[in-house]
Design a protein around this motif. Structure first.
Motif, mmCIF file in Angstrom:
data_model
loop_
_atom_site.group_PDB
_atom_site.id
_atom_site.type_symbol
_atom_site.label_atom_id
_atom_site.label_comp_id
_atom_site.label_asym_id
_atom_site.label_seq_id
_atom_site.Cartn_x
_atom_site.Cartn_y
_atom_site.Cartn_z
ATOM 1 N N ILE A 8 4.651 10.100 -2.152
ATOM 2 C CA ILE A 8 4.465 8.940 -2.786
ATOM 3 C C ILE A 8 3.561 8.613 -3.168
ATOM 4 O O ILE A 8 2.470 8.399 -3.990
ATOM 5 C CB ILE A 8 5.348 7.640 -1.993
ATOM 6 N N TYR A 9 2.386 8.483 -2.406
ATOM 7 C CA TYR A 9 0.806 7.691 -2.498
ATOM 8 C C TYR A 9 0.184 9.235 -3.086
ATOM 9 O O TYR A 9 -0.928 8.796 -3.969
ATOM 10 C CB TYR A 9 -0.013 8.000 -1.372
ATOM 11 N N LEU A 10 0.754 10.390 -3.053
ATOM 12 C CA LEU A 10 -0.132 11.281 -3.936
ATOM 13 C C LEU A 10 0.932 11.089 -6.017
ATOM 14 O O LEU A 10 -0.117 11.382 -6.335
ATOM 15 C CB LEU A 10 0.985 12.825 -3.449
ATOM 16 N N GLN A 11 2.147 10.044 -5.406
ATOM 17 C CA GLN A 11 2.740 10.075 -6.852
ATOM 18 C C GLN A 11 2.153 9.503 -7.826
ATOM 19 O O GLN A 11 1.994 8.762 -9.114
ATOM 20 C CB GLN A 11 3.752 9.814 -6.538
ATOM 21 N N VAL A 12 1.797 8.219 -7.055
ATOM 22 C CA VAL A 12 1.163 7.080 -7.337
ATOM 23 C C VAL A 12 -0.985 7.762 -8.023
ATOM 24 O O VAL A 12 -1.032 7.234 -8.975
ATOM 25 C CB VAL A 12 -0.090 6.233 -6.585
ATOM 26 N N THR A 46 -4.871 -2.252 -5.385
ATOM 27 C CA THR A 46 -3.638 -2.050 -4.200
ATOM 28 C C THR A 46 -2.371 -3.129 -4.277
ATOM 29 O O THR A 46 -1.444 -2.500 -4.440
ATOM 30 C CB THR A 46 -4.825 -2.305 -2.851
ATOM 31 N N ASN A 47 -2.660 -3.968 -4.408
ATOM 32 C CA ASN A 47 -1.665 -5.147 -4.577
ATOM 33 C C ASN A 47 -0.831 -4.927 -6.183
ATOM 34 O O ASN A 47 0.384 -5.027 -5.841
ATOM 35 C CB ASN A 47 -2.217 -6.754 -4.865
ATOM 36 N N GLU A 48 -1.821 -5.363 -7.181
ATOM 37 C CA GLU A 48 -0.728 -4.640 -8.339
ATOM 38 C C GLU A 48 0.070 -3.615 -8.125
ATOM 39 O O GLU A 48 1.124 -3.981 -8.881
ATOM 40 C CB GLU A 48 -2.572 -4.849 -10.141
ATOM 41 N N PRO A 86 1.491 -1.716 0.379
ATOM 42 C CA PRO A 86 0.611 -1.551 -0.054
ATOM 43 C C PRO A 86 -0.733 -0.630 0.612
ATOM 44 O O PRO A 86 -1.447 0.067 -0.039
ATOM 45 C CB PRO A 86 -0.806 -3.113 0.233
ATOM 46 N N ALA A 87 -0.475 0.031 1.720
ATOM 47 C CA ALA A 87 -1.190 0.880 1.946
ATOM 48 C C ALA A 87 -0.953 1.900 1.667
ATOM 49 O O ALA A 87 -2.131 3.479 1.404
ATOM 50 C CB ALA A 87 -1.077 1.442 3.679
ATOM 51 N N LYS A 109 -3.948 3.953 -0.318
ATOM 52 C CA LYS A 109 -4.018 5.746 -0.209
ATOM 53 C C LYS A 109 -4.350 6.017 -1.393
ATOM 54 O O LYS A 109 -4.928 8.058 -1.321
ATOM 55 C CB LYS A 109 -2.756 6.061 1.022
ATOM 56 N N GLY A 110 -3.124 6.250 -2.016
ATOM 57 C CA GLY A 110 -3.423 7.121 -3.889
ATOM 58 C C GLY A 110 -4.858 6.995 -3.880
ATOM 59 O O GLY A 110 -4.808 7.826 -4.529
#
Length: 122
Positions: A11-15, A37-39, A48-49, A53-54
């Motif tokens: 998911i972080y890569l997709q973000v 991050t929160n948005e 949020p982590a 990461k993204g």
């Protein structure tokens, strides 16, 4: 940003990829603030982590930069870095395999160029 996550990559890569897409499309321009991050976590219903990461991946690549106490911003050369990154990935993923298959079929440079021209015309 489109939040249709797939199972094919983290998911972080997709973000990070979605943010890159926004930079390429001009939704986010040089020196503009990226979503926090929160948005991102709220918008995509993710941890949020994971969002951080993204974002940090793009910071590590020089596409975004941090302003202490203010957030993340698109680097002045951020769009160019995304373009170069994507061109390199395009070459590795598509061009190399295209050429390998063309060689296996004994397709000449001229025939290959004609095929590409034909595809571009459509």
């Amino acid at each position: 940003m489109n939040a249709n996550f797939n199972e094919g990559s983290a998911i972080y890569l997709q973000v990070a990829s979605m943010l890159e897409d926004d930079i390429l499309r001009g939704v986010l321009n040089a020196e503009e603030q990226a979503p926090s991050t929160n948005e991102l976590a709220r918008a995509f219903c993710i941890n949020p982590a994971t969002a951080a990461k993204g974002l940090n991946l793009l910071v590590d690549e020089g596409i975004l930069y941090k302003k202490r106490g203010l957030g993340m911003f698109v680097a002045p050369e951020g769009r160019e870095k995304v373009v170069n990154k994507r061109k390199s990935a395009f070459y590795e993923t598509y061009v190399k395999s295209l050429v390998k298959e063309a060689q296996a079929l004994n397709v000449t440079k001229e025939e290959l160029a004609a095929m590409i021209e034909k595809a571009l015309a459509k």
